[in-house]
Design a protein around this motif. Structure first.
Motif, short mmCIF file in Angstrom:
data_model
loop_
_atom_site.label_atom_id
_atom_site.label_comp_id
_atom_site.label_asym_id
_atom_site.label_seq_id
_atom_site.Cartn_x
_atom_site.Cartn_y
_atom_site.Cartn_z
N ASP A 1 1.55 -6.29 -19.84
CA ASP A 1 1.77 -5.00 -19.19
C ASP A 1 3.25 -4.60 -19.25
O ASP A 1 3.58 -3.44 -19.53
N ALA A 2 4.13 -5.55 -19.00
CA ALA A 2 5.57 -5.26 -19.06
C ALA A 2 5.99 -4.88 -20.48
O ALA A 2 6.76 -3.94 -20.68
N PRO B 1 -10.36 -4.42 -12.93
CA PRO B 1 -10.98 -3.09 -12.93
C PRO B 1 -9.98 -2.05 -13.42
O PRO B 1 -8.77 -2.19 -13.22
N VAL B 2 -10.48 -1.00 -14.04
CA VAL B 2 -9.61 0.01 -14.65
C VAL B 2 -8.64 0.62 -13.65
O VAL B 2 -7.45 0.73 -13.92
N ASP B 3 -9.13 1.02 -12.47
CA ASP B 3 -8.23 1.67 -11.50
C ASP B 3 -7.16 0.72 -10.99
O ASP B 3 -6.01 1.10 -10.80
N GLU B 4 -7.52 -0.54 -10.80
CA GLU B 4 -6.54 -1.52 -10.34
C GLU B 4 -5.48 -1.78 -11.40
O GLU B 4 -4.29 -1.81 -11.12
N GLU C 1 2.93 1.10 -11.45
CA GLU C 1 4.02 0.46 -10.70
C GLU C 1 5.13 -0.02 -11.63
O GLU C 1 6.31 0.14 -11.32
N LYS C 2 4.76 -0.60 -12.75
CA LYS C 2 5.77 -1.06 -13.70
C LYS C 2 6.53 0.12 -14.31
O LYS C 2 7.74 0.05 -14.49
N PHE C 3 5.82 1.19 -14.59
CA PHE C 3 6.45 2.37 -15.17
C PHE C 3 7.41 3.03 -14.18
O PHE C 3 8.53 3.39 -14.52
N ARG C 4 6.98 3.19 -12.95
CA ARG C 4 7.79 3.85 -11.93
C ARG C 4 8.84 2.95 -11.31
O ARG C 4 9.83 3.42 -10.75
N GLY C 5 8.60 1.63 -11.33
CA GLY C 5 9.53 0.69 -10.70
C GLY C 5 9.41 0.68 -9.19
O GLY C 5 10.34 0.27 -8.50
N GLU C 6 8.28 1.11 -8.68
CA GLU C 6 8.04 1.11 -7.24
C GLU C 6 6.53 1.06 -7.01
O GLU C 6 5.75 1.29 -7.94
N PRO C 7 6.11 0.76 -5.78
CA PRO C 7 4.67 0.67 -5.52
C PRO C 7 3.94 1.98 -5.86
O PRO C 7 4.45 3.07 -5.62
N GLU D 1 0.82 3.20 -1.08
CA GLU D 1 1.37 2.55 0.11
C GLU D 1 0.70 1.23 0.36
O GLU D 1 1.32 0.25 0.69
N TYR D 2 -0.61 1.20 0.23
CA TYR D 2 -1.37 -0.01 0.47
C TYR D 2 -2.20 -0.30 -0.77
O TYR D 2 -2.89 0.57 -1.27
N THR D 3 -2.12 -1.51 -1.24
CA THR D 3 -2.96 -1.91 -2.37
C THR D 3 -3.73 -3.15 -1.97
O THR D 3 -3.24 -3.98 -1.20
#
Length: 66
Positions: free
Chosen positions: A21-22, A43-46, A53-59, A62-64
């Motif tokens: 992914d990275a 799963p696709v959505d997960e 998250e990796k693209f944005r560099g943030e969560p 809020e809750y995962t």
């Protein structure tokens, strides 16, 4: 390498998905490459959330649950 299929294998929970992914996100951003991805464990959505998250560099949320 462009135009090739790469299969990554290894022991369970050894970080294969996190590593790939990275690589996908970093090369995609740096070189504007496009990728096809098949992850049989997530799963696709997960998995999409993890990539975001990796693209944005943030969560991504809020809750995962993962």
């Amino acid at each position: 390498m462009p135009g090739q299929l790469t299969v990554v294998t290894g022991l369970p929970n050894s970080g294969k998905t996190e590593f790939i992914d990275a690589v996908i996100v970093n090369i995609g951003v740096a070189e504007n490459w496009k990728f096809g991805l098949c992850s049989l464990e997530n799963p696709v959505d997960e998995h999409g959330g993890k990539l975001a998250e990796k693209f944005r560099g943030e969560p991504f949320r809020e809750y995962t649950s993962y």
